[in-house]
Design a protein around this motif. Structure first.
Motif, mmCIF file in Angstrom:
data_model
loop_
_atom_site.group_PDB
_atom_site.id
_atom_site.type_symbol
_atom_site.label_atom_id
_atom_site.label_comp_id
_atom_site.label_asym_id
_atom_site.label_seq_id
_atom_site.Cartn_x
_atom_site.Cartn_y
_atom_site.Cartn_z
ATOM 1 N N ILE A 134 8.314 -58.137 -17.664
ATOM 2 C CA ILE A 134 8.544 -57.521 -19.074
ATOM 3 C C ILE A 134 10.041 -56.568 -18.722
ATOM 4 O O ILE A 134 11.041 -56.008 -19.068
ATOM 5 N N GLN A 135 9.936 -56.241 -17.155
ATOM 6 C CA GLN A 135 10.910 -54.986 -17.267
ATOM 7 C C GLN A 135 12.069 -56.128 -17.606
ATOM 8 O O GLN A 135 13.443 -55.399 -17.311
ATOM 9 N N LEU A 136 12.408 -57.467 -16.779
ATOM 10 C CA LEU A 136 13.727 -57.921 -16.904
ATOM 11 C C LEU A 136 14.106 -58.107 -17.879
ATOM 12 O O LEU A 136 15.646 -58.330 -18.540
ATOM 13 N N VAL A 137 12.442 -58.698 -18.932
ATOM 14 C CA VAL A 137 13.333 -59.335 -20.030
ATOM 15 C C VAL A 137 11.735 -57.979 -21.803
ATOM 16 O O VAL A 137 11.296 -59.361 -21.400
ATOM 17 N N PRO A 138 12.483 -57.077 -21.865
ATOM 18 C CA PRO A 138 11.301 -56.905 -22.128
ATOM 19 C C PRO A 138 11.062 -57.313 -23.549
ATOM 20 O O PRO A 138 9.239 -57.555 -23.525
ATOM 21 N N GLU A 139 11.505 -57.681 -24.817
ATOM 22 C CA GLU A 139 10.935 -57.851 -25.900
ATOM 23 C C GLU A 139 10.193 -59.682 -25.795
ATOM 24 O O GLU A 139 9.395 -59.538 -26.629
ATOM 25 N N LYS A 140 11.115 -59.919 -24.649
ATOM 26 C CA LYS A 140 10.372 -61.876 -24.606
ATOM 27 C C LYS A 140 8.911 -61.927 -24.713
ATOM 28 O O LYS A 140 8.079 -62.204 -25.176
ATOM 29 N N TYR A 141 8.616 -61.586 -22.987
ATOM 30 C CA TYR A 141 7.492 -61.021 -22.433
ATOM 31 C C TYR A 141 6.578 -59.773 -23.327
ATOM 32 O O TYR A 141 5.401 -60.295 -22.905
ATOM 33 N N GLN A 142 6.956 -59.180 -23.580
ATOM 34 C CA GLN A 142 5.626 -58.178 -24.803
ATOM 35 C C GLN A 142 5.415 -58.575 -25.700
ATOM 36 O O GLN A 142 4.035 -59.070 -25.865
#
Length: 247
Positions: A216-224
């Motif tokens: 989530i730190q790397l790609v927040p919206e996608k993995y949330q």
């Protein structure tokens, strides 16, 4: 009459001997010229066919790049009808078929490419993807292994191998595969997310959340968004920290 016949026969045979010799020489020259002309024509035809197949391949690639998969497939089929020994055409045809969810046909297309060039890592890798889509995970792992043996630094192959191994509940091997992907590409958010899924399936809350947080730190919206509905997280879904991460 017998003598004349003999003389005529000898004279005739003598003529034929000379004549046939002349004919043989002439025939050999004509045959050589014919063969040469045929070879040139055949070569020209092959060159023209090869160029036409290349043009069709390029047209197919243009459609593939713009997500027009049916059109791409049409051009690949036309290219293959002219030239059957282009592994690139078979691979890209397989890619179009995967996009169209025609996975078994895709596997067959990759097999054609591999038969032409066994060390074509893209063919093995994409074959693994098609087999994963068909839930033939053991075969998929084998395909990924082949791709990795040819190109060991392909992080995507390590990740997808890990996914297939996770589906087989071979969790430890899967984690090793994800870790190798991270070694190759330290910011591999896909690897961290799939590690999180792996740990969640094992009910290892702490490591599941730790790796999910990294993704989530790397790609927040996608993995949330993915984690909200991913069944792999069902065992940790009620954890307060999990809920905080996906908000």
């Amino acid at each position: 009459m017998v003598v004349w016949r003999g003389l005529i026969a000898c004279g005739f045979m003598s003529f034929l001997t000379i004549g046939c010799g002349d004919l043989a020489i002439s025939s050999a020259e004509n045959t050589k010229q014919f063969v040469q002309e045929r070879n040139v024509n055949q070569l020209l035809t092959e060159v023209q066919d090869s160029q036409k197949a290349e043009d069709l391949l390029n047209q197919g690639n243009s459609f593939l790049d713009t997500n027009r998969y049916k059109e791409a497939l049409t051009f690949y089929n036309q290219a293959i009808a002219i030239k059957t020994d282009s592994e690139e055409t078979w691979v890209n045809r397989g890619n179009a078929l995967i996009a169209l969810h025609r996975y078994q046909e895709a596997v067959e297309s990759y097999d054609k490419a591999i038969a032409l060039r066994p060390n074509k890592d893209e063919a093995w890798y994409n074959r693994g993807n098609a087999l994963t889509a068909l839930r033939r995970y053991e075969e998929a792992v084998t395909a990924y292994n082949e791709a990795i043996a040819i190109h060991a630094d392909k992080s995507e192959a390590w990740i997808n191998r890990g996914i297939a191994l996770t589906k087989l509940q071979r969790y430890k091997e899967a984690l090793a595969s994800y870790n190798q992907a991270i070694t190759i590409q330290p910011n591999s958010h896909q690897a961290y997310y799939n590690k999180a899924c792996n740990y969640a399936l094992q009910d290892n809350v702490e490591l599941a959340l730790e790796n999910l947080e990294k993704a989530i730190q790397l790609v927040p919206e996608k993995y949330q968004n993915l984690a909200k509905t991913d069944a792999d997280f069902d065992k940790v879904r009620n954890e307060k920290r999990f809920q905080e991460l996906i908000q």
